[in-house]
Design an enzyme around this catalytic site. Sequence first.
Site, short mmCIF file in Angstrom:
data_model
loop_
_atom_site.label_atom_id
_atom_site.label_comp_id
_atom_site.label_asym_id
_atom_site.label_seq_id
_atom_site.Cartn_x
_atom_site.Cartn_y
_atom_site.Cartn_z
CD GLU A 108 47.56 -29.90 -29.38
OE1 GLU A 108 46.67 -30.25 -28.57
OE2 GLU A 108 48.73 -29.64 -29.04
CG HIS A 166 47.33 -24.78 -32.19
ND1 HIS A 166 47.61 -23.89 -31.17
CD2 HIS A 166 48.35 -25.68 -32.17
CE1 HIS A 166 48.74 -24.25 -30.57
NE2 HIS A 166 49.21 -25.33 -31.16
CG HIS A 168 53.35 -23.10 -32.58
ND1 HIS A 168 54.17 -24.20 -32.72
CD2 HIS A 168 52.22 -23.56 -31.97
CE1 HIS A 168 53.58 -25.28 -32.23
NE2 HIS A 168 52.39 -24.92 -31.77
CD GLU A 228 39.57 -1.03 -36.97
OE1 GLU A 228 39.04 -2.00 -37.50
OE2 GLU A 228 39.01 0.06 -36.79
CG HIS A 281 51.84 -24.59 -27.20
ND1 HIS A 281 51.70 -25.91 -26.86
CD2 HIS A 281 51.64 -24.56 -28.55
CE1 HIS A 281 51.46 -26.64 -27.94
NE2 HIS A 281 51.42 -25.84 -28.98
P1 13P Z 1 50.56 -31.89 -34.64
O1 13P Z 1 51.71 -32.08 -35.60
O2 13P Z 1 50.15 -33.19 -33.99
O3 13P Z 1 49.39 -31.18 -35.31
O4 13P Z 1 51.07 -30.98 -33.45
C1 13P Z 1 51.55 -29.69 -33.68
C2 13P Z 1 51.29 -28.76 -32.55
O5 13P Z 1 51.29 -27.56 -32.74
C3 13P Z 1 51.01 -29.32 -31.20
O6 13P Z 1 50.47 -28.35 -30.36
ZN ZN Z 2 51.07 -26.30 -30.97
#
Ligand code: 13P
Ligand code: ZN
Length: 273
Positions: free
Chosen positions: A116, A140, A142, A170, A211
Amino acid sequence: MKILDAEFIKGYIRMANDGWEQGWHERNGGNLTYRIKPEEVESVKENFTYDREWMAIGTSVPTLAGEYFITTGTGKYFRNIILDPESNIGIVEIDEKGENYRIVWGLINGSRPTSELPSHLMNHEVKKEVSGGKHRVIYHAHPANVIAMTFVLPLTDEAFTREIWEMVTECPVVFPEGIGVVPWMVCGGRDIAVETSRLMRKYNVAIWAHHGMFCSGEDFDITFGLMHTVEKAAEIFVKVRSMVPEKRQSITVRNFKDLAKDFGLDLPERFLK
Ligand code: 13P
Ligand code: ZN
């Protein structure tokens, strides 16, 4: 200075491990980048080597020319970062055109930065511009509850901002500008990077449907705290929806306006319809 003694490296590793402990990083899920301050680069430069090849970023980020970033490695697990930083994270230098990077520390044994990287660097470019250089962290993750919400709500900035704001008083104080939503797209490339960075011009949070989430901030505390706040609100949303189909009562438009007045917030009208 030994690189692992530097405060910015310690802060980065602590944030990555906190994310792991929250359950936001199954397997290699998620990635974290930090735009290193010039004085921080100076303080650890003796550890850098400049013999690794230049590689294409996959997009163009001219205003980041010459900058250094810490990044997680592609395919690397957040849970392993604290145990073996050199194998799982690295520092990259951006070339003078903003089109290539080279690894100057870490990511040993042929590892590469996160897939990413285009999204991270395009977000950094936009944020560097709109924050006057203050924003340095792009994160980023999940987180399960935010992802769950993307199966239930319309994929609009308005629907997500309003629903998440309503879950915790908040929230509009922490992210008064709201939240952006990217529809499902193939991850890891330039197209999703363009779409995400477009939203990052207005927001500090962008949700990727089915995602995960991207957050931007000035430092590790602020950026981790933002991810944590949004995901906590999403968890409450999931609990409420699991109990009843409709909320019995909630924070009203009037309440939001009163909050905005007392806290000096500029809450966009389109989220208060
Ligand atoms: P990477 O292992 O390349 O960082 O990818 C993980 C991910 O969350 C892809 O969106
Ligand atoms: Zn991801």
